[in-house]
Design an enzyme around this catalytic site. Structure first.
Site, PDB file in Angstrom:
ATOM      1  N   GLY A   1       5.320  13.460   3.495  1.00 12.67           N
ATOM      2  CA  GLY A   1       5.864  12.098   3.542  1.00 12.67           C
ATOM      3  C   GLY A   1       4.937  11.080   4.180  1.00 12.67           C
ATOM      4  O   GLY A   1       5.346   9.970   4.485  1.00 12.67           O
TER       5      GLY A   1
ATOM      6  N   GLU B   1       2.910  23.824   3.151  1.00 15.81           N
ATOM      7  CA  GLU B   1       3.121  22.391   3.359  1.00 15.81           C
ATOM      8  C   GLU B   1       2.602  21.996   4.732  1.00 15.81           C
ATOM      9  O   GLU B   1       3.314  22.140   5.733  1.00 15.81           O
ATOM     10  CB  GLU B   1       4.621  22.062   3.289  1.00 15.81           C
ATOM     11  CG  GLU B   1       5.258  22.392   1.959  1.00 15.81           C
ATOM     12  CD  GLU B   1       6.489  21.513   1.703  1.00 15.81           C
ATOM     13  OE1 GLU B   1       6.476  20.799   0.700  1.00 15.81           O
ATOM     14  OE2 GLU B   1       7.419  21.511   2.519  1.00 15.81           O
TER      15      GLU B   1
ATOM     16  N   LYS C   1      15.662  16.143  -0.961  1.00 19.21           N
ATOM     17  CA  LYS C   1      16.052  15.910   0.449  1.00 19.21           C
ATOM     18  C   LYS C   1      17.430  15.241   0.514  1.00 19.21           C
ATOM     19  O   LYS C   1      18.261  15.465  -0.368  1.00 19.21           O
ATOM     20  CB  LYS C   1      14.965  15.116   1.177  1.00 19.21           C
ATOM     21  CG  LYS C   1      13.589  15.787   1.027  1.00 19.21           C
ATOM     22  CD  LYS C   1      12.562  15.286   1.994  1.00 19.21           C
ATOM     23  CE  LYS C   1      11.247  16.000   1.728  1.00 19.21           C
ATOM     24  NZ  LYS C   1      10.205  15.653   2.680  1.00 19.21           N
TER      25      LYS C   1
ATOM     26  N   GLU D   1      11.075  20.192   8.077  1.00 20.35           N
ATOM     27  CA  GLU D   1      12.110  19.299   8.649  1.00 20.35           C
ATOM     28  C   GLU D   1      13.240  20.115   9.249  1.00 20.35           C
ATOM     29  O   GLU D   1      13.843  19.723  10.250  1.00 20.35           O
ATOM     30  CB  GLU D   1      12.622  18.330   7.562  1.00 20.35           C
ATOM     31  CG  GLU D   1      11.576  17.257   7.264  1.00 20.35           C
ATOM     32  CD  GLU D   1      11.579  16.738   5.828  1.00 20.35           C
ATOM     33  OE1 GLU D   1      12.563  16.957   5.098  1.00 20.35           O
ATOM     34  OE2 GLU D   1      10.574  16.113   5.438  1.00 20.35           O
TER      35      GLU D   1
ATOM     36  N   HIS E   1      11.932  24.800   5.556  1.00 23.91           N
ATOM     37  CA  HIS E   1      11.198  23.541   5.436  1.00 23.91           C
ATOM     38  C   HIS E   1      10.874  22.999   6.829  1.00 23.91           C
ATOM     39  O   HIS E   1      11.666  23.164   7.762  1.00 23.91           O
ATOM     40  CB  HIS E   1      12.042  22.528   4.648  1.00 23.91           C
ATOM     41  CG  HIS E   1      11.265  21.319   4.271  1.00 23.91           C
ATOM     42  ND1 HIS E   1      11.023  20.295   5.159  1.00 23.91           N
ATOM     43  CD2 HIS E   1      10.634  20.991   3.119  1.00 23.91           C
ATOM     44  CE1 HIS E   1      10.282  19.374   4.551  1.00 23.91           C
ATOM     45  NE2 HIS E   1      10.034  19.774   3.320  1.00 23.91           N
TER      46      HIS E   1
ATOM     47  N   ASN F   1      12.009  18.396  -4.372  1.00 24.84           N
ATOM     48  CA  ASN F   1      12.878  18.487  -3.192  1.00 24.84           C
ATOM     49  C   ASN F   1      13.428  17.076  -2.949  1.00 24.84           C
ATOM     50  O   ASN F   1      12.732  16.219  -2.425  1.00 24.84           O
ATOM     51  CB  ASN F   1      12.047  18.977  -2.000  1.00 24.84           C
ATOM     52  CG  ASN F   1      12.820  18.953  -0.689  1.00 24.84           C
ATOM     53  OD1 ASN F   1      14.035  18.741  -0.684  1.00 24.84           O
ATOM     54  ND2 ASN F   1      12.115  19.173   0.420  1.00 24.84           N
TER      55      ASN F   1
ATOM     56  N   SER G   1       2.835  15.137   0.114  1.00 28.07           N
ATOM     57  CA  SER G   1       2.306  13.961  -0.576  1.00 28.07           C
ATOM     58  C   SER G   1       1.608  14.295  -1.898  1.00 28.07           C
ATOM     59  O   SER G   1       0.599  13.683  -2.240  1.00 28.07           O
ATOM     60  CB  SER G   1       1.381  13.174   0.362  1.00 28.07           C
ATOM     61  OG  SER G   1       2.117  12.723   1.495  1.00 28.07           O
TER      62      SER G   1
HETATM   63  P1  PGA Z   1       6.477  14.745   0.217  1.00 30.06           P
HETATM   64  O1  PGA Z   1       7.443  15.923   0.718  1.00 30.06           O
HETATM   65  O2  PGA Z   1       6.060  15.073  -1.191  1.00 30.06           O
HETATM   66  O3  PGA Z   1       7.325  13.512   0.285  1.00 30.06           O
HETATM   67  O4  PGA Z   1       5.323  14.718   1.154  1.00 30.06           O
HETATM   68  C1  PGA Z   1       7.166  17.261   0.407  1.00 30.06           C
HETATM   69  C2  PGA Z   1       8.212  18.151   1.030  1.00 30.06           C
HETATM   70  O5  PGA Z   1       8.681  17.830   2.123  1.00 30.06           O
HETATM   71  O6  PGA Z   1       8.593  19.187   0.469  1.00 30.06           O
END
Ligand code: PGA
Length: 255
Positions: A174, A168, A12, A98, A96, A10, A214
């Protein structure tokens, strides 16, 4: 039931089209032809056309990070499933955290997107996960169950082969904090139990559930060795070809 691993990047809101081409070229060179693990990249919309031409000759799949539920119309700034399909996009990340946090998406609004994705033969990667407060309050499974039931309301059993889920935990995205292997396995098994209640045991055992939050080369093997973890949704570590491909290699050698 054996499920093929799916490792999805992803990206982003990162990378220009030129930068996306460099990254996908590197990924293609390392993991573009192996087939025992599925690999998917999800660039921002602006990079989808160039990445599409790059993955055409490889086994790497192409995903988007969002879509609108209507096929067309006066929805300024939005993109439809049909538009994505026309660029050979096969997967779409939906719900997601976010998008839930910053763009007001809810289980109900995501449900509409999931249903229109499958109508367009686009495979939804439906993201669910609890916040830190919800985990500390002991309500993780209750939250996950509501997200699964409401997000998949009206989902036809006949289309279950299109569905991918991604667990997640919001507190792990993140942040460098990862769920332990046991935490991930418990959540994935719990999610599969809800799927079994909704669609039956055998259907539930065929749906892939990815872990995200992560995931990095050094924790991937442990997470991917859990019986109900069927791949990863990778943010930060997917922006480096080396770390992303190392995670793919970890999946290739996981039991
Ligand atoms: P990350 O993000 O690996 O940076 O924690 C995962 C995601 O948001 O899908």
């Amino acid at each position: 039931m054996s499920r093929k691993f799916l490792i999805t990047g992803n990206w982003k809101m990162n990378l220009t089209p030129d930068e996306s081409v460099s990254l996908v070229d590197e990924i293609n060179a390392v993991v573009g032809i192996q087939t025992n693990v599925q690999v998917c990249v999800c660039p921002p919309f602006t990079s989808i056309p160039v990445v599409s031409t790059k993955v055409e000759q490889s086994e790497v799949l192409l995903g988007a990070q969002n879509m609108h539920e209507e096929p067309s119309g006066a929805y300024t700034g939005e993109v439809s499933a049909e538009m994505l399909r026309s660029l050979y996009v096969s997967h779409v990340i939906l719900g997601h955290s976010e998008r839930r946090q910053y763009f007001g998406e809810t289980n109900t609004s995501i449900n509409s997107k999931i249903l229109s994705a499958i109508n367009a033969n686009l495979k939804p990667i439906y993201c669910i996960g609890e916040t830190l407060e919800e985990r500390e309050a002991g309500s993780t499974m209750e939250i996950l169950s509501a997200q699964v039931r409401e997000g998949l309301s009206g989902f036809p059993s006949s289309a279950l082969d299109l569905l991918v889920l991604a667990y997640e935990p919001v507190w792990a995205i993140g942040t460098g904090k990862t769920a332990t292997n046991d935490m991930a396995q418990d959540a994935h098994a719990g999610i599969r139990k809800v799927l079994a209640e909704m669609f039956g045991e055998s259907a539930a055992s065929s749906v892939r559930i990815l872990y995200g939050g992560s995931m990095k080369p050094d924790n991937a093997t442990g997470l991917l060795s859990q019986p109900d973890v069927d791949g990863g949704l990778i943010g930060g570590a997917s922006l480096s070809a080396k770390s992303f491909c190392d995670i793919v290699q970890a999946a290739m050698s996981a039991p």
